[in-house]
Scaffold this motif. Structure first.
Motif, short mmCIF file in Angstrom:
data_model
loop_
_atom_site.label_atom_id
_atom_site.label_comp_id
_atom_site.label_asym_id
_atom_site.label_seq_id
_atom_site.Cartn_x
_atom_site.Cartn_y
_atom_site.Cartn_z
N LEU A 55 0.83 -1.20 0.00
CA LEU A 55 0.00 0.00 0.00
C LEU A 55 0.86 1.25 0.00
O LEU A 55 0.52 2.27 -0.63
CB LEU A 55 -0.93 -0.01 1.21
N SER A 56 2.00 1.21 0.71
CA SER A 56 2.90 2.35 0.73
C SER A 56 3.45 2.63 -0.67
O SER A 56 3.52 3.78 -1.11
CB SER A 56 4.04 2.10 1.71
N VAL A 57 3.85 1.56 -1.35
CA VAL A 57 4.33 1.72 -2.72
C VAL A 57 3.21 2.27 -3.61
O VAL A 57 3.43 3.14 -4.47
CB VAL A 57 4.86 0.38 -3.27
N ALA A 58 1.98 1.76 -3.42
CA ALA A 58 0.84 2.20 -4.24
C ALA A 58 0.55 3.68 -4.02
O ALA A 58 0.28 4.42 -4.98
CB ALA A 58 -0.40 1.37 -3.91
N ARG A 59 0.65 4.13 -2.79
CA ARG A 59 0.38 5.55 -2.51
C ARG A 59 1.42 6.44 -3.20
O ARG A 59 1.10 7.51 -3.71
CB ARG A 59 0.38 5.79 -1.00
N LEU A 119 -8.35 5.28 -3.89
CA LEU A 119 -8.50 4.01 -4.61
C LEU A 119 -8.64 2.92 -3.55
O LEU A 119 -7.70 2.65 -2.79
CB LEU A 119 -7.30 3.74 -5.50
N VAL A 120 -9.82 2.31 -3.50
CA VAL A 120 -10.09 1.26 -2.53
C VAL A 120 -9.84 -0.09 -3.21
O VAL A 120 -10.59 -0.49 -4.12
CB VAL A 120 -11.54 1.34 -2.00
N GLU A 162 -1.61 11.69 -8.98
CA GLU A 162 -3.05 11.79 -9.25
C GLU A 162 -3.81 12.32 -8.03
O GLU A 162 -5.05 12.36 -8.06
CB GLU A 162 -3.62 10.42 -9.63
N ASP A 163 -3.06 12.73 -6.99
CA ASP A 163 -3.68 13.20 -5.75
C ASP A 163 -4.64 12.14 -5.20
O ASP A 163 -5.76 12.44 -4.77
CB ASP A 163 -4.41 14.52 -5.98
N CYS A 164 -4.18 10.88 -5.26
CA CYS A 164 -5.04 9.76 -4.91
C CYS A 164 -4.39 8.92 -3.82
O CYS A 164 -3.19 8.59 -3.89
CB CYS A 164 -5.31 8.89 -6.15
#
Length: 629
Positions: free
Chosen positions: A486-490, A555-556, A496-498
Motif C-alpha cells: 500500500l505504501s508503494v501504491a500511494r 482508490l479502494v 493523481e492526488d489519490c
C-alpha cells in the motif's frame, strides 16, 4: 390653417397584416366579433330579439370569391356607418350610441372592418338599424381607399334589422374565402360563443347540426352550426363519469390527445373560468399551449402566460371577461391582473395535486410516473408541494426506487449530486446496506438542499468517509502484510492526488473502486488554477484553498478480489506499477468518468507492460506423449 392627415389605406392594411396580426386569417375573427357585438347590443335592448349569425361563401358575376356575414344585431344608421367605417381606427366601444364603456363588447368595429381589407378588394356593408323608423343603408368601400354611403328608403321591410357584410376577395387571397377555410376558421374562433353561429356548407360535406336548406338551393346547401350552447365544462351531466367522458371527448376534439384527467378552474372574482387537461405524456418546460378566450371568442391557441411556467404538464382552456388583450387581440397583456389570475389558477392546480396524488389511485400513479419532472419543479418554489414530492415521488436509490420520506426514516439521508458519483458507489453501497439517493437528475439536488434547510430533516452529500466506514476492515495481520504494498501504491498514485487503502467488499469481481471527495476536488481545482496563474490571482485563491492536505481521491483495493490480492503480493515486481495503474484507470472508467488523452496513453502503456510480462513468462513444457499403446 390646419389640415387632417391623409391615410394610405393600402399602407395601413399592409401594416396590419405584417406587424399587428399574425396573418390574414384574423379577418374572419374581426367580422364575427363585430357581428357578436351587434347582436349583444340588440339583445340587451330587446331580450326577445333573435340572436343569429350566418356565414355564406359564394361566387360573384365575374367569378370572384365572396363571403357574406349576416347578423340580427342592432344595425347602423347612415350617420353611424359613415362615422365608424370611414374613420380609421374608430371603435364602436367609444361611440355613445353603441355603448361607451360597455365591457360586454368584444371587438372594435372600425378596426375590424379595416382588417377585412387584408383579403378583400371590396367590402359592401348593408344594415338596418333597430331604431324606430330607421332607413336601411349601404356602405361600399374599396381597397384603393374610396367609399360611398347610400340610404335605401325604398327597401322597406325587405331588409331585416341587422347587418350583412359582403366581401369580394382579392385574386391572391381567394383561398381565404373558400368554404372549407371559412368553416374551419369560424369553428376555431367562435365555437364557444353563446349565439347561434352557422356556416352554409354543401350537404355532401357531411353531417352536422342543421336548420334547413339555404337560399332557394334546396337539397344542395345546409347550415352547420359551429357554436355550443354552453361552455363544455359548465354543462350539467347526470354523473361524474358522464362529465369526465364528455370533457375527454372535448379535449380530443380541441387538443388532439386523450387526457389522463381534468382540473376545473374557476375564479369568479376575476371573471375567469376554464378547465385544464393533464397531458398523457411528459413534455419539456416552457411548452405551454393553452387556449384563451375573451368573452367566449378565441384569443389565442398558444398562450403561455395564463398559467404558471411550472404547470407545463397541463393544457388549459380559459375564458375571461376581465383580462386585457394586446392590440392585436391575439395574446394577453402582461399586467397586474394577469399576474394575479396566473397565481390564483396555479394555486388551484396545486390544490388538485395535493388532494389527488396522495391517494393510491390509478390516476395518481399515472400522473406521478408521467409528470414527475413538473412536480419537482413546483416543489422548488412551494413548501407544500415539497412535502408532497418527498412523500409520494420515488427517487432512485442504491436500494431501488424509494421516496425521500422512506429513506429519511432510517435517520440521515445521504445523496450524491451527480449520476456518475451514484453509479460509482451504488453497487458497493447496496452490498454494504448503505442507502444512497441519486440526486444527479434535474431539480433533485436542489430539492434535497431545500429539505436540508427544514427542521426534522438530516440531509447531506455522500463523502468518501461514509463508504469507507461501512466497508470490511482487514484483520491486523492482513493489514501488516499489505502495508508495504500500500505504501508503494500511494507513492505511485501521488501524482493523481489519490490515496490507496485496503478494504473488503462485494462483489469480488470488482478489484478496485474510486472514491472522490467533492470538497477535495474543489480544492485541487483551485490549486491547479493558482499554480497556472500565480500572478494573475495574486493570492486571492489562497483564501479558498483551506488548510486540509487530504487526498481528493481514494482508490479502494478489494481484498476479496483475487486480482487485487495477487497484485499486492508482489509490490517489488516490475508489473506492480503497471497493474496498479490499470486498476486505477479502470476504476476511473467504472465511476463514469472519461479518460483524458494522457490517461488513455498511460492505460495503453500499462497494458503493454502487462502483456510483455505475460508473454515473456516461461511456459511449462508440454508433456511427452505416452508410449502405452
Amino acid at each position: 390653417m390646419s389640415e387632417r392627415f391623409q391615410v394610405d389605406l393600402t399602407g395601413m392594411v399592409d401594416l396590419l397584416s405584417r406587424h399587428l396580426y399574425s396573418g390574414p386569417q384574423v379577418y374572419l375573427r374581426e367580422l364575427i366579433q363585430n357581428a357578436v357585438d351587434a347582436v349583444t347590443a340588440r339583445v340587451t335592448q330587446d331580450p326577445a330579439a333573435p340572436a343569429q349569425i350566418r356565414l355564406r361563401t359564394g361566387v360573384d358575376e365575374s367569378g370572384g370569391s365572396t363571403l357574406e356575414v349576416s347578423d340580427t344585431g342592432i344595425g347602423l344608421t347612415a350617420d353611424e356607418a359613415t362615422e365608424l367605417l370611414a374613420t380609421i381606427g374608430r371603435s364602436s366601444k367609444r361611440d355613445a350610441a353603441l355603448g361607451t364603456g360597455r365591457s360586454e363588447f368584444i371587438g372594435q368595429f372600425g378596426i375590424g372592418m379595416l382588417a377585412a381589407f387584408m383579403v378583400a378588394e371590396q367590402i359592401e356593408f348593408t344594415s338596418r338599424s333597430a331604431k324606430p323608423g330607421a332607413v336601411p343603408v349601404r356602405w361600399r368601400g374599396r381597397a384603393e381607399g374610396t367609399f360611398d354611403v347610400t340610404e335605401l328608403p325604398g327597401a322597406g321591410d325587405e331588409i331585416p334589422i341587422g347587418t350583412t357584410v359582403r366581401l369580394t376577395a382579392r385574386r391572391d387571397a381567394a383561398h381565404w374565402l373558400a368554404n372549407d377555410t371559412v368553416l374551419g376558421l369560424a369553428r376555431d374562433y367562435g365555437s364557444l360563443l353563446p349565439f347561434d353561429v352557422a356556416v352554409r356548407v354543401p350537404v355532401a360535406s357531411g353531417a352536422g347540426e342543421t336548420s334547413g336548406a339555404a337560399g332557394g338551393e334546396s337539397g344542395e346547401w345546409t347550415w352547420r352550426r359551429v357554436t355550443e350552447p354552453e361552455l363544455p365544462w359548465r354543462v350539467e351531466y347526470p354523473s361524474g363519469s358522464a362529465r369526465a367522458a364528455a370533457l375527454t371527448d372535448y379535449c380530443e376534439r380541441t387538443f388532439g390527445f386523450t387526457p389522463l384527467g381534468h382540473i376545473d378552474l374557476e375564479l369568479p372574482v376575476a371573471g375567469v373560468t376554464g378547465v385544464a387537461f393533464i397531458l398523457p405524456q411528459a413534455v419539456t418546460p416552457g411548452s405551454g399551449q393553452h387556449r384563451v378566450y375573451m368573452k367566449r371568442m378565441l384569443l389565442s391557441t398558444r398562450s403561455d402566460r395564463v398559467l404558471p411556467d411550472w404547470s407545463f404538464f397541463v393544457r388549459a382552456v380559459i375564458d375571461s371577461d376581465t383580462l386585457s388583450p394586446t392590440a392585436s387581440r391575439e395574446q394577453l397583456h402582461d399586467d397586474e391582473i394577469l399576474l394575479g389570475v396566473r397565481d390564483a389558477l396555479g394555486e388551484q392546480i396545486k390544490r388538485w395535486a395535493l388532494n389527488t396524488l396522495r391517494s393510491p389511485s390509478q390516476l395518481a400513479r399515472k400522473v406521478l410516473q408521467t409528470h414527475h419532472l413538473a412536480l419537482r419543479a413546483i416543489a422548488l418554489t412551494d413548501s407544500e408541494m415539497l412535502d408532497l414530492v418527498a412523500e409520494v415521488l420515488p427517487f432512485e436509490t442504491s436500494d431501488g426506487p424509494m421516496t425521500l420520506a422512506t429513506v429519511a426514516k432510517s435517520g440521515e439521508l445521504v445523496y450524491t449530486s451527480t449520476t456518475e458519483a451514484f453509479q460509482r458507489v451504488a453497487a458497493v453501497a447496496r452490498a454494504q446496506g448503505l442507502v444512497v439517493v441519486n440526486a444527479g437528475y434535474v431539480y433533485d439536488s436542489d430539492i434535497l438542499a431545500k429539505l436540508a434547510a427544514r427542521p426534522g430533516w438530516q440531509v447531506r452529500e455522500l463523502t468518501s468517509a461514509d463508504l469507507v466506514q461501512v466497508l470490511g476492515m482487514p484483520g491486523v495481520e492482513r493489514e501488516i502484510a499489505a502495508a508495504g504494498a500500500l505504501s508503494v501504491a500511494r507513492g505511485l498514485l501521488a501524482d493523481e492526488d489519490c490515496d490507496a487503502i485496503l478494504r473488503s467488499f462485494a462483489p469480488e469481481t470488482v478489484p478496485a473502486m474510486l472514491l472522490r471527495d467533492p470538497e477535495g476536488e474543489h480544492r485541487r481545482d483551485l490549486d491547479r488554477e493558482r499554480s497556472a496563474s500565480p500572478d494573475l490571482w495574486d493570492g486571492l485563491l489562497d483564501s479558498f484553498a483551506g488548510e486540509s492536505q487530504a487526498r481528493t481521491r481514494t482508490l479502494v483495493l478489494n481484498d476479496s478480489s483475487p486480482v487485487a490480492r495477487r497484485l499486492l503480493e508482489s509490490p517489488g515486481s516490475e508489473v506492480f506499477g503497471a497493474g496498479l495503474r490499470s486498476l486505477y484507470l479502470s476504476a476511473v472508467m467504472l465511476a463514469g468518468e472519461g479518460l483524458r488523452s494522457a490517461e488513455s496513453a498511460a492505460l495503453s502503456d500499462s497494458l503493454g507492460v502487462l502483456l510483455e510480462a505475460a508473454l515473456d513468462a516461461p511456459r511449462p513444457a508440454p508433456e511427452a506423449p505416452s508410449n502405452d499403446s
